[in-house]
Motif scaffolding. Structure first.
Motif, PDB file in Angstrom:
ATOM      1  N   ILE A  70       8.075   5.893  -8.866  1.00 22.39           N
ATOM      2  CA  ILE A  70       7.114   6.348  -9.846  1.00 22.39           C
ATOM      3  C   ILE A  70       5.963   7.002  -8.921  1.00 22.39           C
ATOM      4  O   ILE A  70       5.173   6.571  -8.047  1.00 22.39           O
ATOM      5  N   GLY A  71       5.940   8.384  -9.242  1.00 25.79           N
ATOM      6  CA  GLY A  71       5.026   9.210  -8.673  1.00 25.79           C
ATOM      7  C   GLY A  71       3.872   9.355  -9.116  1.00 25.79           C
ATOM      8  O   GLY A  71       2.761   9.862  -8.452  1.00 25.79           O
ATOM      9  N   CYS A  72       3.732   8.833 -10.518  1.00 30.37           N
ATOM     10  CA  CYS A  72       2.184   8.901 -10.940  1.00 30.37           C
ATOM     11  C   CYS A  72       1.560   7.418 -10.730  1.00 30.37           C
ATOM     12  O   CYS A  72       2.079   6.606 -11.409  1.00 30.37           O
ATOM     13  N   PHE A  73       0.521   7.359 -10.145  1.00 27.39           N
ATOM     14  CA  PHE A  73      -0.137   6.145 -10.066  1.00 27.39           C
ATOM     15  C   PHE A  73      -1.601   6.306  -9.520  1.00 27.39           C
ATOM     16  O   PHE A  73      -2.054   7.260  -9.393  1.00 27.39           O
ATOM     17  N   PHE A  74      -2.553   5.458  -9.931  1.00 21.28           N
ATOM     18  CA  PHE A  74      -3.872   5.536  -9.561  1.00 21.28           C
ATOM     19  C   PHE A  74      -4.026   4.780  -8.399  1.00 21.28           C
ATOM     20  O   PHE A  74      -4.346   3.514  -8.334  1.00 21.28           O
ATOM     21  N   ASP A  75      -4.506   5.428  -7.160  1.00 19.52           N
ATOM     22  CA  ASP A  75      -4.452   4.614  -5.913  1.00 19.52           C
ATOM     23  C   ASP A  75      -5.596   3.809  -5.725  1.00 19.52           C
ATOM     24  O   ASP A  75      -5.500   2.702  -5.328  1.00 19.52           O
ATOM     25  N   ASP A  76      -6.812   4.316  -6.267  1.00 13.16           N
ATOM     26  CA  ASP A  76      -7.940   3.508  -6.240  1.00 13.16           C
ATOM     27  C   ASP A  76      -7.894   2.154  -6.896  1.00 13.16           C
ATOM     28  O   ASP A  76      -8.535   1.398  -6.548  1.00 13.16           O
ATOM     29  N   PRO A  77      -7.514   2.025  -8.077  1.00 12.34           N
ATOM     30  CA  PRO A  77      -7.246   0.942  -8.736  1.00 12.34           C
ATOM     31  C   PRO A  77      -6.228   0.018  -8.207  1.00 12.34           C
ATOM     32  O   PRO A  77      -6.359  -1.202  -7.955  1.00 12.34           O
ATOM     33  N   VAL A  78      -5.099   0.487  -7.654  1.00 13.98           N
ATOM     34  CA  VAL A  78      -4.391  -0.159  -7.046  1.00 13.98           C
ATOM     35  C   VAL A  78      -5.103  -0.852  -5.706  1.00 13.98           C
ATOM     36  O   VAL A  78      -4.774  -2.106  -5.450  1.00 13.98           O
ATOM     37  N   HIS A  79      -6.025  -0.066  -5.042  1.00 12.23           N
ATOM     38  CA  HIS A  79      -6.530  -0.866  -4.010  1.00 12.23           C
ATOM     39  C   HIS A  79      -7.565  -1.605  -4.176  1.00 12.23           C
ATOM     40  O   HIS A  79      -7.824  -2.904  -3.699  1.00 12.23           O
ATOM     41  N   GLN A  80      -8.167  -1.359  -5.314  1.00  7.63           N
ATOM     42  CA  GLN A  80      -9.177  -2.401  -6.123  1.00  7.63           C
ATOM     43  C   GLN A  80      -8.454  -3.798  -6.299  1.00  7.63           C
ATOM     44  O   GLN A  80      -8.886  -4.810  -6.074  1.00  7.63           O
ATOM     45  N   VAL A  81      -7.236  -3.776  -6.984  1.00  2.47           N
ATOM     46  CA  VAL A  81      -6.289  -4.901  -7.444  1.00  2.47           C
ATOM     47  C   VAL A  81      -6.028  -5.788  -6.130  1.00  2.47           C
ATOM     48  O   VAL A  81      -6.233  -7.134  -6.022  1.00  2.47           O
ATOM     49  N   PHE A  82      -5.780  -5.196  -4.944  1.00  2.00           N
ATOM     50  CA  PHE A  82      -5.283  -5.656  -3.857  1.00  2.00           C
ATOM     51  C   PHE A  82      -6.183  -5.945  -2.878  1.00  2.00           C
ATOM     52  O   PHE A  82      -6.181  -6.853  -1.764  1.00  2.00           O
ATOM     53  N   GLY A  83      -7.297  -5.290  -2.959  1.00  2.00           N
ATOM     54  CA  GLY A  83      -8.625  -5.611  -2.131  1.00  2.00           C
ATOM     55  C   GLY A  83      -8.742  -4.781  -0.947  1.00  2.00           C
ATOM     56  O   GLY A  83      -9.776  -4.731   0.035  1.00  2.00           O
ATOM     57  N   PHE A  84      -8.180  -3.420  -0.860  1.00  2.00           N
ATOM     58  CA  PHE A  84      -8.361  -2.555   0.222  1.00  2.00           C
ATOM     59  C   PHE A  84      -9.584  -1.970   0.153  1.00  2.00           C
ATOM     60  O   PHE A  84      -9.746  -1.286  -1.059  1.00  2.00           O
ATOM     61  N   LEU A 107     -10.058   3.233   4.426  1.00  2.00           N
ATOM     62  CA  LEU A 107      -8.766   4.210   4.681  1.00  2.00           C
ATOM     63  C   LEU A 107      -7.864   3.408   5.686  1.00  2.00           C
ATOM     64  O   LEU A 107      -6.844   4.310   6.024  1.00  2.00           O
ATOM     65  N   ALA A 108      -7.966   2.249   5.574  1.00  2.00           N
ATOM     66  CA  ALA A 108      -7.031   1.683   6.976  1.00  2.00           C
ATOM     67  C   ALA A 108      -5.686   1.594   6.202  1.00  2.00           C
ATOM     68  O   ALA A 108      -4.644   1.696   7.023  1.00  2.00           O
ATOM     69  N   PHE A 109      -5.462   1.348   4.971  1.00  2.00           N
ATOM     70  CA  PHE A 109      -4.398   1.298   4.219  1.00  2.00           C
ATOM     71  C   PHE A 109      -4.562   2.097   2.936  1.00  2.00           C
ATOM     72  O   PHE A 109      -5.559   2.275   2.403  1.00  2.00           O
ATOM     73  N   GLN A 110      -3.372   2.841   2.595  1.00  2.00           N
ATOM     74  CA  GLN A 110      -3.377   3.712   1.673  1.00  2.00           C
ATOM     75  C   GLN A 110      -2.010   3.693   0.744  1.00  2.00           C
ATOM     76  O   GLN A 110      -1.071   3.541   1.255  1.00  2.00           O
ATOM     77  N   SER A 111      -2.266   3.533  -0.640  1.00  2.00           N
ATOM     78  CA  SER A 111      -1.054   3.306  -1.443  1.00  2.00           C
ATOM     79  C   SER A 111      -0.382   4.709  -1.419  1.00  2.00           C
ATOM     80  O   SER A 111      -1.162   5.897  -1.998  1.00  2.00           O
ATOM     81  N   LEU A 112       0.898   4.811  -1.251  1.00  2.00           N
ATOM     82  CA  LEU A 112       1.424   6.025  -0.916  1.00  2.00           C
ATOM     83  C   LEU A 112       2.510   6.555  -1.871  1.00  2.00           C
ATOM     84  O   LEU A 112       2.770   7.634  -2.395  1.00  2.00           O
ATOM     85  N   TYR A 113       3.253   5.534  -2.456  1.00  2.00           N
ATOM     86  CA  TYR A 113       4.203   5.797  -3.517  1.00  2.00           C
ATOM     87  C   TYR A 113       4.630   4.338  -4.142  1.00  2.00           C
ATOM     88  O   TYR A 113       4.277   3.315  -3.501  1.00  2.00           O
ATOM     89  N   HIS A 114       5.175   4.458  -5.345  1.00  2.00           N
ATOM     90  CA  HIS A 114       5.393   3.380  -6.167  1.00  2.00           C
ATOM     91  C   HIS A 114       6.796   3.171  -6.474  1.00  2.00           C
ATOM     92  O   HIS A 114       7.643   4.436  -6.727  1.00  2.00           O
ATOM     93  N   PHE A 115       7.440   2.195  -7.024  1.00  2.00           N
ATOM     94  CA  PHE A 115       8.905   2.174  -7.241  1.00  2.00           C
ATOM     95  C   PHE A 115       9.138   0.949  -8.230  1.00  2.00           C
ATOM     96  O   PHE A 115       8.159  -0.010  -8.084  1.00  2.00           O
ATOM     97  N   THR A 116       9.896   0.937  -9.037  1.00  2.00           N
ATOM     98  CA  THR A 116      10.206  -0.160  -9.936  1.00  2.00           C
ATOM     99  C   THR A 116      11.758  -0.453 -10.187  1.00  2.00           C
ATOM    100  O   THR A 116      12.579   0.592 -10.014  1.00  2.00           O
ATOM    101  N   VAL A 117      12.084  -1.664 -10.374  1.00  2.00           N
ATOM    102  CA  VAL A 117      13.587  -2.157 -10.285  1.00  2.00           C
ATOM    103  C   VAL A 117      13.556  -3.083 -11.678  1.00  2.00           C
ATOM    104  O   VAL A 117      12.792  -4.023 -11.838  1.00  2.00           O
ATOM    105  N   GLY A 118      14.568  -2.925 -12.431  1.00  2.00           N
ATOM    106  CA  GLY A 118      15.056  -3.719 -13.439  1.00  2.00           C
ATOM    107  C   GLY A 118      16.173  -3.119 -14.358  1.00  2.00           C
ATOM    108  O   GLY A 118      16.917  -2.389 -13.806  1.00  2.00           O
ATOM    109  N   GLY A 119      16.458  -3.883 -15.287  1.00  2.00           N
ATOM    110  CA  GLY A 119      17.504  -3.596 -16.299  1.00  2.00           C
ATOM    111  C   GLY A 119      17.178  -2.069 -16.968  1.00  2.00           C
ATOM    112  O   GLY A 119      16.176  -1.815 -17.729  1.00  2.00           O
TER     113      GLY A 119
END
Length: 238
Positions: A185-199, A202-214
């Protein structure tokens, strides 16, 4: 038993998830276990492909677990270097549980952070893409960002993506072996991801996303042999 060659040849990116297929917990743990570089071993003794990456693992996971049998849905984290679990924990929300899920191997540093239905949230932070919420799970590849670039220079940013790419290829093959499929998943909002998890920095940065399923098969696609056999004529040998 399916051979490695067959898995590699049949590997495809899914285009849509069916929103129903679940993974057995054993498969889920095995898949994540394949992504562990085993930093306790000498590099030459680490499992493929982690023996080819000369730097310590710099990417960890923030997971949205939706449909894994016997495991509670919710937000999870996994430290690919067990020694970095406390560093990851201190960078996230203080209220997270950090509890090992049921049946999780002791060697796998996977932690439940918060229970609940995270399907809509996963889709929202992935630019509204349903594939992030309709699969069995999705994840964000969270890079040790600032310290890596300070220690190794700006050129290390490229290497972070090399590591992310290796992770993605292992996920592709493990998904195929488990009877499901995956996609980046190349399209994602990194700042909202950081807010969800509490980052918070700049110590940690959401770099890329992936999904697995049927996977939902697209009947419009046609599969052809990649290298059609050509009949050589005598003059072709001259």
């Amino acid at each position: 038993m399916t051979s490695a060659g067959q898995i590699i040849h049949q590997r495809r990116s899914l285009l849509a998830c069916d929103g129903r297929t679940s993974l057995a917990a054993e498969r889920f743990y095995r898949m994540l276990g394949r992504l562990m570089p085993h930093v306790e071993d000498e590099r030459a003794r680490r499992p493929v492909p982690w023996d080819a990456i000369p730097w310590p693992p710099a990417i960890h996971f923030a997971l949205f677990v939706h449909r894994v049998d016997g495991i509670e849905a919710g937000l999870y984290a996994m430290a690919r270097d067990p020694n970095k679990a406390d560093t990851l924990k201190s960078a996230m929300h203080a209220h997270f549980e950090w509890r090992s899920p049921a049946g999780c191997p002791q060697s796998l540093p996977l932690y439940l952070l918060e229970r609940g239905d995270a399907r809509q949230l996963a889709a929202q932070v992935s630019c509204g893409q349903d594939i992030a919420g309709d699969g069995a799970f999705s994840l964000g590849m969270i890079a040790e960002y600032q310290a890596s670039l300070v220690a190794h220079g700006p050129a290390f940013y490229r290497r972070l993506y090399w590591e992310a790419g290796a992770i993605g290829q292992v996920l592709y093959l493990e998904a195929e072996a488990a009877g499901v499929r995956a996609t980046g998943i190349g399209c994602f909002f990194d700042d909202p991801v950081h807010q969800v998890f509490g980052f918070r920095d700049l110590a940690f940065q959401s770099l890329y996303h992936f999904t697995v399923g049927g996977a939902v098969e697209d009947v419009r696609l046609t599969t052809l042999p990649p290298y059609p056999v050509l009949e050589l004529r005598p003059q072709d040998h001259k």
